[in-house]
Design a protein around this motif. Structure first.
Motif, mmCIF file in Angstrom:
data_model
loop_
_atom_site.group_PDB
_atom_site.id
_atom_site.type_symbol
_atom_site.label_atom_id
_atom_site.label_comp_id
_atom_site.label_asym_id
_atom_site.label_seq_id
_atom_site.Cartn_x
_atom_site.Cartn_y
_atom_site.Cartn_z
ATOM 1 N N TYR A 154 0.837 -1.188 0.000
ATOM 2 C CA TYR A 154 0.000 0.000 0.000
ATOM 3 C C TYR A 154 0.881 1.250 0.000
ATOM 4 O O TYR A 154 1.921 1.289 0.661
ATOM 5 C CB TYR A 154 -0.897 0.026 1.248
ATOM 6 C CG TYR A 154 -1.855 -1.127 1.296
ATOM 7 C CD1 TYR A 154 -2.921 -1.203 0.402
ATOM 8 C CD2 TYR A 154 -1.700 -2.153 2.229
ATOM 9 C CE1 TYR A 154 -3.800 -2.255 0.444
ATOM 10 C CE2 TYR A 154 -2.587 -3.218 2.278
ATOM 11 C CZ TYR A 154 -3.642 -3.265 1.381
ATOM 12 O OH TYR A 154 -4.515 -4.293 1.412
ATOM 13 N N HIS B 52 -6.692 7.859 1.257
ATOM 14 C CA HIS B 52 -6.417 6.804 2.237
ATOM 15 C C HIS B 52 -6.534 7.397 3.631
ATOM 16 O O HIS B 52 -6.214 8.564 3.851
ATOM 17 C CB HIS B 52 -5.014 6.219 2.032
ATOM 18 C CG HIS B 52 -4.720 5.057 2.938
ATOM 19 N ND1 HIS B 52 -5.369 3.842 2.807
ATOM 20 C CD2 HIS B 52 -3.885 4.931 3.980
ATOM 21 C CE1 HIS B 52 -4.920 3.023 3.738
ATOM 22 N NE2 HIS B 52 -4.011 3.668 4.449
ATOM 23 N N ARG C 82 -11.586 4.223 -2.451
ATOM 24 C CA ARG C 82 -10.335 4.020 -1.713
ATOM 25 C C ARG C 82 -9.170 4.216 -2.674
ATOM 26 O O ARG C 82 -9.225 3.768 -3.811
ATOM 27 C CB ARG C 82 -10.280 2.609 -1.108
ATOM 28 C CG ARG C 82 -9.140 2.448 -0.108
ATOM 29 C CD ARG C 82 -9.180 1.101 0.544
ATOM 30 N NE ARG C 82 -8.153 0.984 1.581
ATOM 31 C CZ ARG C 82 -7.884 -0.137 2.243
ATOM 32 N NH1 ARG C 82 -8.584 -1.223 2.009
ATOM 33 N NH2 ARG C 82 -6.928 -0.158 3.155
ATOM 34 N N TYR C 83 -8.124 4.878 -2.191
ATOM 35 C CA TYR C 83 -6.972 5.236 -3.016
ATOM 36 C C TYR C 83 -7.397 6.097 -4.209
ATOM 37 O O TYR C 83 -6.967 5.887 -5.335
ATOM 38 C CB TYR C 83 -6.233 3.985 -3.495
ATOM 39 C CG TYR C 83 -5.820 3.089 -2.367
ATOM 40 C CD1 TYR C 83 -4.954 3.556 -1.367
ATOM 41 C CD2 TYR C 83 -6.303 1.785 -2.257
ATOM 42 C CE1 TYR C 83 -4.577 2.743 -0.321
ATOM 43 C CE2 TYR C 83 -5.937 0.974 -1.200
ATOM 44 C CZ TYR C 83 -5.066 1.457 -0.240
ATOM 45 O OH TYR C 83 -4.699 0.663 0.807
#
Length: 344
Positions: free
Chosen positions: A154, A316, A276-277
């Motif tokens: 990540y 994030h 997300r991201y």
């Protein structure tokens, strides 16, 4: 013992040669014991008859031992002096007391070396011993082969800014940069000369919609918007567009309507936004008021603050907080960029 004494008395009653008188003091024991002691012991036994049973037994046992040891000597002595014949052999006496242990003798000579014995059978395995001390660190081993590349992790939070590096070689001249901030107004100049009077004028109405169409833009709620193709994380300004940022605070539905105005195809889901991201965000670092991808899912959306009040999802969130990527585009990823153009 009583039988032995009686036998001796019977033999004494038989007629024998007249013995010569012998005094008791003449009876001398070869071991140096006087027979008078035996008589004294017997007298003591008669005197102490009134004593206790246990003491009497000890005295009688002591007297018997003396009698057994010296009776034969007394009789033999009397018989030899009187010239009598020897009597029959007496009974075997009791075993004497154990003598004192003598001193240790001198060490003897060492004997010859014996032959080596046969090898014995293999014994059983003993119990496991205690763990020994930690040994010294060995030499460093050979480096192993390079392993396979692991999965991509990540993306972490942005690290601290490093120290300033050495200046590199001067690169090639880049593309035209963004418009800078408007400078301060200068000092008021001197009044110029009066010009020639011009011709008589007339009324001329300016159409904002017509001017927006002339530069290839589209009107939306009184704002002229124009799109461009963004291929990198940088602004791509449309031609003949004076970019500015109106404070409109538009919402999510305005984002969807603007996408419908400038999308290049209809085969994508504009409502499916990455949660997300997210590589876009609500930011102020680019002059485009909006950029978006055209995918079937996980679309990236960038909007400029104050122009829009709606916020795309965060990039994030972790224990340090939440943060945005604020990217108007990605390398190799085609996005549609939307700019607000001033048509005055």
């Amino acid at each position: 013992r009583k039988c032995f004494v009686g036998q001796m008395l019977r033999e004494a009653e038989q007629p024998q040669p007249q013995p010569q008188p012998v005094a008791l003091a003449d009876l001398v024991d070869p071991e140096g014991v006087n027979p008078q002691r035996l008589v004294d012991v017997m007298n003591d036994l008669e005197a102490d008859a009134v004593m206790g049973r246990s003491k009497a037994r000890r005295i009688i046992s002591k007297a018997k031992k003396l009698m057994d040891k010296h009776l034969s000597i007394i009789v033999d002595t009397q018989t030899l002096k009187s010239g009598g014949r020897p009597g029959p052999p007496g009974p075997q006496g009791r075993k004497g007391y154990e003598g004192y242990q003598g001193p240790v003798g001198a060490e003897g000579d060492r004997g010859p070396t014996g032959r080596l014995g046969d090898k014995g059978k293999k014994g059983f395995r003993g119990p496991k011993g205690l763990r020994g001390d930690l040994g010294e660190v060995g030499p460093e081993g050979n480096r192993g082969i390079k392993g396979n590349l692991g999965p991509e992790g990540y993306p972490g939070p942005p690290g601290p800014r490093g120290p300033l590096g050495l200046p590199g070689k001067r690169g090639m001249r880049g593309g035209r940069g963004q418009s800078g901030y408007q400078g301060l107004s200068g000092a008021k100049g001197l009044p110029g000369m009066r010009g020639i009077r011009g011709p008589k004028g007339g009324w001329k109405v300016k159409s904002t919609t017509k001017k927006c169409a002339e530069i290839g833009g589209k009107m939306y709620k009184g704002i002229c918007l124009k799109s461009s193709d963004i291929r990198n994380n940088a602004d791509e300004y449309p031609m003949r567009c004076r970019v500015y940022h109106p404070h409109m605070w538009w919402g999510y539905h305005d984002v969807m309507r603007i996408e419908r105005l400038f999308r290049t195809h209809t085969h994508y889901n504009m409502h499916h936004i990455r949660h997300r991201y997210q590589q876009g965000g609500w930011c102020h670092n680019f002059n485009a008021i909006m950029s978006f991808t055209q995918r079937h899912h996980y679309n990236e959306v960038y909007v400029r603050g104050h122009v829009f009040g709606w916020h795309p999802p965060w990039h994030h969130c972790g224990w340090w907080g939440c943060w945005r990527a604020c990217r108007v585009g990605n390398y190799g990823d085609h996005r549609v960029g939307v700019y607000a153009c001033w048509v005055g």
